[in-house]
Design an enzyme around this catalytic site. Structure first.
Site, mmCIF file in Angstrom:
data_model
loop_
_atom_site.group_PDB
_atom_site.id
_atom_site.type_symbol
_atom_site.label_atom_id
_atom_site.label_comp_id
_atom_site.label_asym_id
_atom_site.label_seq_id
_atom_site.Cartn_x
_atom_site.Cartn_y
_atom_site.Cartn_z
ATOM 1 N N ASP A 169 -5.511 5.427 -1.388
ATOM 2 C CA ASP A 169 -4.259 6.051 -0.974
ATOM 3 C C ASP A 169 -4.635 7.112 0.055
ATOM 4 O O ASP A 169 -5.823 7.407 0.260
ATOM 5 C CB ASP A 169 -3.552 6.665 -2.181
ATOM 6 C CG ASP A 169 -2.045 6.775 -1.985
ATOM 7 O OD1 ASP A 169 -1.592 6.696 -0.824
ATOM 8 O OD2 ASP A 169 -1.325 6.960 -2.979
ATOM 9 N N LYS B 157 -0.566 -1.712 -5.484
ATOM 10 C CA LYS B 157 -0.831 -0.285 -5.635
ATOM 11 C C LYS B 157 -0.005 0.266 -6.809
ATOM 12 O O LYS B 157 0.982 -0.341 -7.208
ATOM 13 C CB LYS B 157 -0.511 0.464 -4.335
ATOM 14 C CG LYS B 157 0.944 0.373 -3.855
ATOM 15 C CD LYS B 157 1.091 1.010 -2.476
ATOM 16 C CE LYS B 157 2.534 1.065 -2.046
ATOM 17 N NZ LYS B 157 2.710 1.568 -0.672
ATOM 18 N N HIS B 158 -0.449 1.363 -7.452
ATOM 19 C CA HIS B 158 -1.588 2.245 -7.161
ATOM 20 C C HIS B 158 -2.534 2.155 -8.356
ATOM 21 O O HIS B 158 -2.179 2.650 -9.431
ATOM 22 C CB HIS B 158 -1.126 3.673 -6.960
ATOM 23 C CG HIS B 158 -0.014 3.829 -5.955
ATOM 24 N ND1 HIS B 158 1.320 3.566 -6.246
ATOM 25 C CD2 HIS B 158 -0.028 4.206 -4.641
ATOM 26 C CE1 HIS B 158 2.051 3.802 -5.179
ATOM 27 N NE2 HIS B 158 1.263 4.190 -4.183
ATOM 28 N N ARG C 197 9.681 1.620 6.186
ATOM 29 C CA ARG C 197 9.270 2.327 7.405
ATOM 30 C C ARG C 197 9.977 1.803 8.659
ATOM 31 O O ARG C 197 10.321 2.573 9.535
ATOM 32 C CB ARG C 197 7.759 2.194 7.607
ATOM 33 C CG ARG C 197 6.904 2.640 6.436
ATOM 34 C CD ARG C 197 7.031 4.104 6.154
ATOM 35 N NE ARG C 197 5.980 4.562 5.248
ATOM 36 C CZ ARG C 197 6.077 5.591 4.433
ATOM 37 N NH1 ARG C 197 7.199 6.297 4.402
ATOM 38 N NH2 ARG C 197 5.081 5.945 3.656
ATOM 39 N N ARG D 99 10.618 2.585 -6.996
ATOM 40 C CA ARG D 99 9.595 1.825 -6.254
ATOM 41 C C ARG D 99 8.914 0.810 -7.171
ATOM 42 O O ARG D 99 8.291 -0.138 -6.693
ATOM 43 C CB ARG D 99 8.561 2.773 -5.672
ATOM 44 C CG ARG D 99 9.104 3.730 -4.631
ATOM 45 C CD ARG D 99 8.076 4.777 -4.252
ATOM 46 N NE ARG D 99 6.921 4.209 -3.586
ATOM 47 C CZ ARG D 99 5.778 4.858 -3.385
ATOM 48 N NH1 ARG D 99 5.634 6.109 -3.825
ATOM 49 N NH2 ARG D 99 4.783 4.277 -2.759
ATOM 50 N N ASP E 1 3.643 0.727 5.193
ATOM 51 C CA ASP E 1 4.227 0.709 3.847
ATOM 52 C C ASP E 1 5.652 0.181 3.936
ATOM 53 O O ASP E 1 6.607 0.953 4.027
ATOM 54 C CB ASP E 1 4.248 2.120 3.247
ATOM 55 C CG ASP E 1 2.865 2.693 3.021
ATOM 56 O OD1 ASP E 1 2.203 2.293 2.057
ATOM 57 O OD2 ASP E 1 2.455 3.572 3.811
ATOM 58 N N HIS F 206 0.944 13.767 -4.003
ATOM 59 C CA HIS F 206 1.005 14.347 -2.665
ATOM 60 C C HIS F 206 0.868 15.863 -2.741
ATOM 61 O O HIS F 206 0.450 16.513 -1.782
ATOM 62 C CB HIS F 206 2.334 14.011 -1.977
ATOM 63 C CG HIS F 206 2.498 12.564 -1.650
ATOM 64 N ND1 HIS F 206 2.957 11.649 -2.556
ATOM 65 C CD2 HIS F 206 2.257 11.869 -0.504
ATOM 66 C CE1 HIS F 206 3.003 10.443 -1.991
ATOM 67 N NE2 HIS F 206 2.599 10.561 -0.746
#
Length: 623
Positions: free
Chosen positions: A324, A227-228, A137, A197, A129, A240
């Protein structure tokens, strides 16, 4: 009192095995590459695979850690070992996702990816990602200012260059799939998981900028992932942590959420990632939660109506669908791990992301049970084998199109590492990063020409920031500005993150003695009539602006992240949005760099950068 929420209807991989594949399907591919399409080549390869090999292509675990140290802490998986190599071979894995823990250094990451590929019979999708900005990352290389900053700059040429630079850095490391960009339309200011984002809150803007990013990224040979799906931009819960609902009507979905995905599909996006959100307007079916026995909606990830009927049939998407992370609580709490995997495959998913986190040898047992259960589910007809074959063909097709299968690299690992170290954090990439950040700076309010502040010898500047790391970054930027201009001013700093709601006396004294004040804020929520529900630091930020206004002190708010903060601080004379991901050094190593947004924001406050960005979201109104 409430906030009114506005709605708008409106690769080539560097690494292929150098060892002989013997009589594997890949040898057949090489022999016939010149006279058949990627789809035909993929069909030939898949027809030679066993059921286990086809299913393995669909499983994408993470090896974020491997084992524990003497204190019981997880040890990041940063170099290859025999156990992981054995797991890749045994389960015929089609891909692996990397996280921050896996990629602390350029040479180390390059070698890890190289060794992961050596362990696979069929070359792997090595995914990450690397959105830029908040979700970055890689710990070396170029951070980039993030999607909402690009939306504020609203320059497709710059966005394409950012996508290309990210792709070049990933490709240099051997990472061949990027789980980016985010195409969610952020119409909800309270969205806890998307925010900056997203490219913004306007569907056409997100579609335009998203397609430019995709074009740049895929031009490097790295596969892009939108995404998403079908849209996570109007949620107030984090998937999450639990189930989230998108309550848009079908008309709203097509005029808001789906607009960027439709354009991406037309423009040839390689992959689309699902969202763990329920969308009753498309699928209002219910299931019984394994967590509490209550009815719960079917998330898009598990919905055939959304993945097959909408995405495949209505929108004509031919690429790869990836879930995901399946270990997120919106799925794992309510549907059971293996049951959810079976359901998502039957709904149309091609790649199941992180059905199991394999962080040690004992975790392999869980993967083995799941893998065998899936094989038996095919054999007993619960999952049609045709469903597995379809997905395997799509995955292999993308691998061929992006050079993951079929390309060869004759360089040594040392030569590959040398080139990667030149590419990550290169001067050209840093230049693109800075230009993008400068174009993004958005002056939301500037009463009485409060900005720019002037650097005057006898002036006293007060920096009040949220979190020591951000205060340090603001201070470092100020020192660079003084060095560049040759002017020095007296300054002091305060961190208000652990104070509030009332102003401490030392804060008042510092404000009284200052000529100019910069207040950094982070995602405020101070709604009139509901102030007591806000955090103490949020209330302190509001109190600071009120006190500064009472004392007639020029104060500028730097909204570190979400641009909505100024709405909650009407007494601030100036508000600058910088769309920044963080304030601390998220990188390490020789190619390390600090996040760009806050330093460029400081330069804007002192007139070295002209703020030309435009708000990419609608500001909420407070009633």
């Amino acid at each position: 009192m409430k906030i009114n929420k506005l709605r708008y209807v409106i690769f080539a991989s560097l690494f292929t095995l150098t060892a002989s594949f013997g009589s594997s399907p890949l040898t057949m591919y090489k022999a016939h590459a010149a006279d058949s399409s990627a789809e035909a080549q993929a069909e030939s390869i898949v027809n030679s695979m066993t059921l286990e090999e086809k299913l393995g292509q669909m499983i994408m675990p993470d090896f974020r850690y491997w084992g524990k140290d003497s204190q019981g802490k997880n040890i990041p998986f940063t170099s290859m070992n025999e156990q992981v190599a054995g797991i890749i071979k045994k389960y015929h894995l089609g891909g692996i996702i990397l996280f921050k823990e896996n990629v602390p250094g350029t040479a180390q990451t390059t070698r890890l990816v190289y060794d992961l590929q050596k362990a696979a019979k069929t070359p792997l999708m090595i995914t990450i990602d690397q959105e830029g900005g908040l979700v970055t990352r890689l710990q070396t290389g170029t951070n980039m200012p993030g999607n909402m900053a690009l939306g504020a700059a609203d320059n497709v040429k710059i966005t394409e260059k950012v996508g290309k630079a990210i792709g070049e850095e990933l490709k240099a490391l051997g990472i061949n799939v990027n789980f980016a960009p985010v195409l969610d339309v952020n119409v909800n200011p309270d969205n806890p998981v998307i925010g900056i984002r997203s490219f913004g809150g306007f569907p056409d803007l997100v579609a335009k900028q998203g397609s430019a990013f995709i074009k740049g990224l895929q031009s490097t040979g790295v596969a892009a992932t939108a995404k998403h799906f079908p849209g996570h931009g109007d949620t107030a819960n984090d998937t999450h942590l639990g189930v989230s609902v998108v309550d848009h009507s079908l008309e709203e979905l097509h005029s808001i959420d789906l607009v960027p995905f439709k354009k991406a599909i037309v423009d040839g996006i390689d992959m689309i990632m699902t969202a763990h959100v329920t969308v009753p307007a498309i699928d209002n079916d219910k299931a019984i939660s394994k967590k509490d026995g209550k009815e719960v909606g079917i998330p898009a990830t598990l919905s055939k109506k959304i993945l097959t009927e909408l995405l495949r049939e209505e929108l004509s998407f031919k690429g790869v669908i990836v879930t995901d992370a399946m270990n997120m609580k919106a799925i794992s709490d309510h549907f059971g791990k293996t049951e959810a995997v079976i359901k998502t495959i039957n709904s149309g998913t091609d790649i199941v992301l992180m059905p199991v986190s394999v962080w040690n040898s004992s975790a392999e047992a869980e993967l083995e049970i799941m893998f065998n259960t899936l094989i038996n589910s095919v054999k007993d007809g619960t999952i049609p084998e045709s469903r597995i074959t379809e997905s395997a063909k799509r995955i292999i097709t993308i691998k061929i199109k992006r050079g993951i299968i079929g390309s060869q690299d004759a360089r040594t690992i040392e030569e590959i590492i040398s080139e990667a170290e030149k590419t990550l954090g290169s001067k050209d990439h840093k230049r693109i990063e800075r230009i993008a950040a400068e174009k993004a700076m958005t002056l939301i309010r500037n009463e009485n020409k409060t900005l720019p502040f002037k650097l005057k010898k006898n002036n006293k500047l007060l920096i009040i920031g949220y979190g020591k790391s951000r205060v340090d970054l603001m201070t470092l930027a100020l020192k660079d500005i003084m060095k560049e201009t040759g002017k020095k001013i007296e300054y002091s700093t305060l961190d208000y993150s652990s104070f509030g709601p009332d102003i401490p006396e030392n804060f008042k004294k510092a404000i009284d003695e200052s000529d100019n004040i910069i207040l950094g804020t982070l995602n405020l929520k101070v709604i009139p009539g509901k102030e007591s529900l806000a955090s103490k630091p949020d209330r302190l930020a509001k109190a600071i602006t009120e006190y500064a206004a009472e004392k007639n002190k020029p104060l500028v708010v730097m909204a570190y992240r979400n641009p909505y903060d100024g709405v909650y601080l009407p007494d601030a004379k100036a508000v600058l949005a910088v769309y920044g991901p963080t304030g601390y050094d998220i990188t390490s190593g020789s190619n390390a760099s600090l996040p760009i947004n806050i330093p460029v924001g400081m330069r804007t406050i002192f007139g070295l950068v002209k703020p030309k960005g435009k708000l990419p979201v609608a500001m909420p109104t407070i009633n």
